[in-house]
Design a protein around this motif. Structure first.
Motif, short mmCIF file in Angstrom:
data_model
loop_
_atom_site.label_atom_id
_atom_site.label_comp_id
_atom_site.label_asym_id
_atom_site.label_seq_id
_atom_site.Cartn_x
_atom_site.Cartn_y
_atom_site.Cartn_z
N UNK A 83 3.76 3.39 -20.84
CA UNK A 83 3.24 2.50 -21.90
C UNK A 83 1.97 3.08 -22.50
N UNK A 84 1.07 3.61 -21.67
CA UNK A 84 -0.17 4.20 -22.16
C UNK A 84 0.12 5.42 -23.04
N UNK A 85 1.02 6.29 -22.58
CA UNK A 85 1.32 7.51 -23.33
C UNK A 85 1.97 7.20 -24.67
N UNK A 86 2.82 6.18 -24.72
CA UNK A 86 3.44 5.78 -25.99
C UNK A 86 2.37 5.27 -26.95
N UNK A 87 1.46 4.42 -26.44
CA UNK A 87 0.40 3.87 -27.27
C UNK A 87 -0.50 4.96 -27.84
N UNK A 88 -0.67 6.04 -27.09
CA UNK A 88 -1.54 7.13 -27.54
C UNK A 88 -0.75 8.27 -28.19
N UNK A 89 0.48 7.99 -28.52
CA UNK A 89 1.32 8.87 -29.35
C UNK A 89 1.55 10.25 -28.74
N UNK A 90 1.80 10.28 -27.46
CA UNK A 90 2.21 11.53 -26.82
C UNK A 90 3.71 11.74 -27.02
N UNK A 91 4.13 12.99 -26.96
CA UNK A 91 5.56 13.32 -27.08
C UNK A 91 6.27 13.20 -25.73
N UNK A 92 5.57 13.63 -24.67
CA UNK A 92 6.19 13.66 -23.34
C UNK A 92 5.20 13.15 -22.29
N UNK A 175 10.93 12.33 -22.41
CA UNK A 175 10.72 12.25 -23.86
C UNK A 175 10.43 10.79 -24.21
N UNK A 176 9.27 10.54 -24.79
CA UNK A 176 8.79 9.17 -24.92
C UNK A 176 9.44 8.38 -26.05
N UNK A 177 10.18 9.04 -26.93
CA UNK A 177 10.91 8.28 -27.94
C UNK A 177 12.10 7.52 -27.35
N UNK A 178 12.40 7.80 -26.09
CA UNK A 178 13.46 7.02 -25.43
C UNK A 178 13.05 5.57 -25.23
N UNK A 184 11.10 1.15 -19.50
CA UNK A 184 10.59 1.96 -18.38
C UNK A 184 11.24 1.56 -17.05
N UNK A 185 10.98 2.32 -15.99
CA UNK A 185 11.62 2.05 -14.70
C UNK A 185 11.44 0.62 -14.22
N UNK A 186 12.41 0.15 -13.44
CA UNK A 186 12.43 -1.19 -12.89
C UNK A 186 11.37 -1.30 -11.79
N UNK A 187 10.32 -2.07 -12.03
CA UNK A 187 9.23 -2.17 -11.05
C UNK A 187 9.67 -2.86 -9.77
N UNK A 188 10.78 -3.58 -9.81
CA UNK A 188 11.29 -4.24 -8.61
C UNK A 188 11.74 -3.27 -7.55
#
Length: 313
Positions: A83-92, A175-178, A184-188
């Motif tokens: 979530x952090x990496x997507x918000x900060x516009x990283x590719x991977x 790849x964060x565009x996924x 993201x992974x199931x925290x359970x």
């Protein structure tokens, strides 16, 4: 050498840390030694007290540490980092357990393979290195889902990147565009089977997961124990009661969840067979806390059939 096709990728690395400062520092050193530049290194420290970093690692201003003494597990930490990496516009996002150490050219090789293979018609979810058990030298097998079970496999004489349903997430380049299509992974799941669940969901959404020969990463699993059976040497991995619980629970849950029709029956039978063989392995080869480990396996399998997830052990 970093090619012109790949030098524009923004990559953040991520480590799940827990109660082992030496392993964390070794992992950090290996990530910081990559030939390809990494812009940010995120650590989710699940230890009761913050782990001490080496002087060189403390001096690296790319490090961002989040302390979670309540222990949010591997899945929880990965979810926050994605979530952090997507918000900060990283590719991977390059994801790690603390027990992993990539070779210096590992990231460069992963990105080179991505640049050569990814197209609009061939979307790649994860590029994963060849994972090698640091203590046994054995190659860790990625997984395929075969109707009622996940099964590890290795292609014959792999030279080019090859597909799988689920590589291990430690060392995997996501790849964060996924994220637009796959959560993201199931925290359970907490600490085990995250790679199986996340990788298979990426595949089901139309993404390809690849393992890259030559991009090497060394990883420590449980405690390896080697025996000779019928003239052949066999390596078993021994674990703590907590780890046995989550292995039995999560694998039972995931395999049953993804099985359909008559495969659900064969899945149940396979999981009972796995439980029996694991109990026999513990009784025959483990020298520590046998009753606790056996109980953990039984309860974990039962909870897996019930679909009881979360941080429960």
């Amino acid at each position: 050498m970093v090619s012109e096709n790949q030098n524009h990728y923004n990559v953040a690395a991520y480590i799940t840390a827990y109660e082992d400062a030496s392993a964390l520092n070794d992992c950090l050193t290996a990530i910081r030694s990559q030939f390809y530049p990494i812009k940010q290194i995120i650590i989710v420290d699940n230890s009761t007290r913050s782990l001490e970093r080496s002087e060189a690692n403390r001096a690296d201003d790319r490090l961002l540490t989040w302390h979670h003494p309540e222990n949010i597990g591997i899945a929880g930490g990965m979810t926050l980092a994605i979530q952090w990496a997507v918000q900060h516009e990283y590719d991977f996002l390059w994801t790690f357990d603390q027990d992993s150490a990539p070779a210096p050219d590992c990231l460069e090789r992963l990105l080179q393979a991505y640049a050569e293979l990814a197209t609009e018609d061939y979307a790649i979810g994860m590029m994963a290195p060849t994972a090698i058990d640091a203590r046994t030298g054995q190659t860790v097998k990625p997984s395929r889902f075969l109707g009622d079970r996940f099964r590890g496999f290795l292609p014959d004489n792999a030279i080019s990147p090859y597909e799988c349903d689920a590589p291990i997430t430690s060392g995997a380049l996501v790849w964060l565009q996924t994220v637009d299509r796959v959560e993201p992974p199931d925290i359970g799941l907490f600490i085990d089977g995250i790679d199986l669940e996340y990788g298979l969901r990426l595949r089901q959404a139309g993404f390809h997961n690849l393992v890259v020969p030559g991009a090497n990463m060394y990883h420590r699993f449980g405690e390896p124990f080697q025996v000779e059976l019928f003239g052949k040497k066999k390596v078993f991995q021994l674990y703590s009661p907590l780890r046995y619980y989550y292995i039995c629970r999560n694998h039972t849950y995931l395999e049953l969840r993804h099985s359909n029709g008559s495969y659900r029956l064969t899945c149940c039978l396979r999981r009972m067979k796995f439980l029996l063989l694991t109990l026999l392995k513990i009784l025959a080869f483990d020298s520590d806390a046998k009753p606790q480990k056996a109980i953990a396996c039984i309860i974990g399998t039962y909870h897996g059939f019930l679909g009881k997830l979360g941080k429960t052990w």
